[in-house]
Write an enzyme that holds these catalytic residues in place. Sequence first.
Site, PDB file in Angstrom:
ATOM      1  N   LYS A 135     -17.050  25.252 -67.929  1.00 45.58           N
ATOM      2  CA  LYS A 135     -15.692  25.492 -67.416  1.00 45.58           C
ATOM      3  C   LYS A 135     -14.779  25.744 -68.586  1.00 45.58           C
ATOM      4  O   LYS A 135     -15.036  25.284 -69.709  1.00 45.58           O
ATOM      5  CB  LYS A 135     -15.196  24.291 -66.623  1.00 45.58           C
ATOM      6  CG  LYS A 135     -14.130  24.624 -65.607  1.00 45.58           C
ATOM      7  CD  LYS A 135     -14.719  25.160 -64.316  1.00 45.58           C
ATOM      8  CE  LYS A 135     -13.665  25.531 -63.307  1.00 45.58           C
ATOM      9  NZ  LYS A 135     -14.249  25.791 -61.990  1.00 45.58           N
TER      10      LYS A 135
HETATM   11  P1  NAD Z   1      -5.475  29.662 -56.369  1.00 47.37           P
HETATM   12  O1  NAD Z   1      -4.733  29.679 -57.635  1.00 47.37           O
HETATM   13  O2  NAD Z   1      -5.810  30.949 -55.724  1.00 47.37           O
HETATM   14  O3  NAD Z   1      -4.651  28.802 -55.281  1.00 47.37           O
HETATM   15  C1  NAD Z   1      -4.251  27.497 -55.487  1.00 47.37           C
HETATM   16  C2  NAD Z   1      -3.376  27.111 -54.300  1.00 47.37           C
HETATM   17  O4  NAD Z   1      -3.094  25.719 -54.340  1.00 47.37           O
HETATM   18  C3  NAD Z   1      -2.011  27.817 -54.297  1.00 47.37           C
HETATM   19  O5  NAD Z   1      -1.697  28.175 -52.961  1.00 47.37           O
HETATM   20  C4  NAD Z   1      -1.053  26.746 -54.787  1.00 47.37           C
HETATM   21  O6  NAD Z   1       0.259  26.936 -54.296  1.00 47.37           O
HETATM   22  C5  NAD Z   1      -1.703  25.528 -54.170  1.00 47.37           C
HETATM   23  N1  NAD Z   1      -1.313  24.282 -54.819  1.00 47.37           N
HETATM   24  C6  NAD Z   1      -1.148  24.020 -56.136  1.00 47.37           C
HETATM   25  N2  NAD Z   1      -0.785  22.734 -56.301  1.00 47.37           N
HETATM   26  C7  NAD Z   1      -0.748  22.188 -55.071  1.00 47.37           C
HETATM   27  C8  NAD Z   1      -0.463  20.900 -54.567  1.00 47.37           C
HETATM   28  N3  NAD Z   1      -0.114  19.915 -55.391  1.00 47.37           N
HETATM   29  N4  NAD Z   1      -0.558  20.695 -53.229  1.00 47.37           N
HETATM   30  C9  NAD Z   1      -0.892  21.701 -52.391  1.00 47.37           C
HETATM   31  N5  NAD Z   1      -1.167  22.938 -52.814  1.00 47.37           N
HETATM   32  C10 NAD Z   1      -1.097  23.164 -54.113  1.00 47.37           C
HETATM   33  O7  NAD Z   1      -6.759  28.760 -56.605  1.00 47.37           O
HETATM   34  P2  NAD Z   1      -8.140  28.766 -55.830  1.00 47.37           P
HETATM   35  O8  NAD Z   1      -9.053  29.682 -56.528  1.00 47.37           O
HETATM   36  O9  NAD Z   1      -7.891  28.907 -54.371  1.00 47.37           O
HETATM   37  O10 NAD Z   1      -8.644  27.280 -56.167  1.00 47.37           O
HETATM   38  C11 NAD Z   1      -8.283  26.168 -55.354  1.00 47.37           C
HETATM   39  C12 NAD Z   1      -9.345  25.102 -55.507  1.00 47.37           C
HETATM   40  O11 NAD Z   1     -10.603  25.657 -55.145  1.00 47.37           O
HETATM   41  C13 NAD Z   1      -9.513  24.567 -56.938  1.00 47.37           C
HETATM   42  O12 NAD Z   1      -9.859  23.201 -56.892  1.00 47.37           O
HETATM   43  C14 NAD Z   1     -10.680  25.377 -57.467  1.00 47.37           C
HETATM   44  O13 NAD Z   1     -11.351  24.729 -58.529  1.00 47.37           O
HETATM   45  C15 NAD Z   1     -11.523  25.460 -56.211  1.00 47.37           C
HETATM   46  N6  NAD Z   1     -12.514  26.526 -56.227  1.00 47.37           N
HETATM   47  C16 NAD Z   1     -12.140  27.834 -56.254  1.00 47.37           C
HETATM   48  C17 NAD Z   1     -13.137  28.813 -56.294  1.00 47.37           C
HETATM   49  C18 NAD Z   1     -12.800  30.285 -56.250  1.00 47.37           C
HETATM   50  O14 NAD Z   1     -13.733  31.092 -56.214  1.00 47.37           O
HETATM   51  N7  NAD Z   1     -11.548  30.662 -56.224  1.00 47.37           N
HETATM   52  C19 NAD Z   1     -14.481  28.453 -56.321  1.00 47.37           C
HETATM   53  C20 NAD Z   1     -14.812  27.106 -56.279  1.00 47.37           C
HETATM   54  C21 NAD Z   1     -13.818  26.151 -56.234  1.00 47.37           C
END
Ligand code: NAD
Length: 446
Positions: A135
Site C-alpha cells: 500500500k
Molecule cells: P473515494 O475517494 O472514491 O470515496 C470516499 C468516500 O468516502 C467519499 O464519498 C467521501 O466523501 C466519503 N467519506 C470520507 N470521509 C468520510 C466520513 N468520515 N464519513 C463518511 N464518508 C466519508 O474512495 P473509495 O475508493 O470509494 O474508497 C472507500 C473505501 O473503500 C476505503 O476504505 C478504501 O480503502 C476501500 N476500497 C476501495 C477500493 C476501490 O477500488 N476504490 C478497493 C478496495 C477497498
Amino acid sequence: MAPKPLSPCPGYAPLTSGHKTTDWEMTSMVKESLNPFEIAREQVDRAGKRLKLEPGMLDILKHPKRELTVHFPVKMDDGSIKVFTGYRVQYNDARGPFKGGIRYHWNVSLDEVRALSCWMTWKCAVMGIPYGGAKGGIICNPKEMSKDELERMTRRYASEISIIIGPMKDIPAPDVYTDSQTMAWIMDTLSVNAGFAVTGTVTGKPVSIGGSLGRDEATARGAMYTTREACKKLKINPRGATVAVQGFGNAGYNYARLMQDELGSKIVAVSDSKGGIYSEKGFDPKRVLTHKEKTGSVVGFAGTKKVSNEDLLELDVDLLAPSALENQITSENASRIKAKISTECANGPTTPEADDILHKKGVLVIPDILANGGGVTVSYFEWVQDLANYFWTKKEVDEKLEGIMTRAFEAVWTMRDEKKIDMRQAAYMVAINRVVEAYRWRGIYP
Ligand code: NAD
C-alpha cells in the site's frame, strides 16, 4: 507431496511504529486501540493462534517486508515549494508481486499504510489471486490542491517510489482520493523514464491506456456478489431489502447503484464526509450522484432527511455497507447496529472488539478482505490483459469476477461453518493458510 514445515524464525525486533495519533483516534472516546496496524496485527494473531502457527511464522506474518518513506518537494501554483511525505509499504510477497492502492489523505500515517498493506496480503490470498500485499499513501489534502499541483505531486511521488515498484515487482492502484487520472500520471511518469509504454505498472488506468473494462465498479460489484451470496445463506430476499451505505465514492456509490439496479434492493440512506441522507421510501443513488456533482454533497437531496454518519450506521435496515474509512464500528456503537448483514466495502471499518459484539448479536459481517476483493481481482485481470496485450469484453470481466467472488465467499463460509467462528476469522484463516503454504514451499533464505 506436502511442503516441508519451517522451523520457527527468531530474531525479529519488536516493531517501533513512530505512529502519530490521528484525528479519529484523538476524537474517539472508546477504550480499544484504534491504531489500524495494531488492529491488523491483532486480527493476524487471532487467526494465527487458531491455526496453531509456530511463533516464528506468526512473527513473519505480523511484519512488513519493506517500508519506504519519501519526503519530496512540489512546486505549488503560487510559486512556493511544499515538502510532502509519502510511503510505500511492501508487506508480503510470498505468493507473488506486491499489489495495493495509493491513498491521498490528511490522516495518512505509516501505521495506516502498514495496516492497509497487511490487509492487501490477506485479501489477495483469500481471493486466490497470485499477488502479495502493499500500500502507499501521501499525507496531503487533495481537496485543497489544484489539478496541476496534484499532477506534480503524483509524478514526483511516482519517481521517488519507482526504485521499488514495477510490473513484475509492485503494482499500485487507486484508493481513497486517487483515481484513474492519478494512475495515468504514474504510468506516464514511469514510462517516460523507461523510454517505452509500461502499461502493466499500475492498474485502475483509463481504458484507452491499458485499463480494464469493469475496473471502475469492480470493488462494488464484487461486494454486491458477496452480499447476494450471504443473503442466500441467511434466506434474506435482497429484492426490496433496505440498504444504508456510509461513504459515497467509488465503492459506496457503485455498491448502492448495483444493489438497486441488479438485486432490486431499496437504498434508504447514504452519506459522504459532509453528512448523510435518509428516506424510508428509498431513492435512486444515480440521482443522488447528480445532486452531489452539482452541490458537492449528498446532503440536501430532495425528499430526504439529514442524518449524521454515526446515526446512519445504527439505522433499522436489512443491509449495511460501511464504504468510507477505518474504525467506524467500534465497541462504542456496535451494540446499536441493527442490520442483518454488514458488507465491508471499506478497509478496516470494524474494530476487533466490535467484531465480537456483532458476532454475538448475530450480525453477519462480510469482512473487508473478502467483501471488497473485487477491486484487486479486476486489477489482476487488468494486469494480465496488459502483459498479454489482449483485452476482454465487459461481460468476460464480470463473469470471471463473479466466479472468483463466489468461490472465495464459499471457501470462507465453509471455514466459518467448520470452525464455528465469525466470517472475519474464517477469511483470515483461509488467507493465512495460503500464505503460510507459500512460505513452507519457498523456505527461509538462506
Ligand atoms: P473515494 O475517494 O472514491 O470515496 C470516499 C468516500 O468516502 C467519499 O464519498 C467521501 O466523501 C466519503 N467519506 C470520507 N470521509 C468520510 C466520513 N468520515 N464519513 C463518511 N464518508 C466519508 O474512495 P473509495 O475508493 O470509494 O474508497 C472507500 C473505501 O473503500 C476505503 O476504505 C478504501 O480503502 C476501500 N476500497 C476501495 C477500493 C476501490 O477500488 N476504490 C478497493 C478496495 C477497498
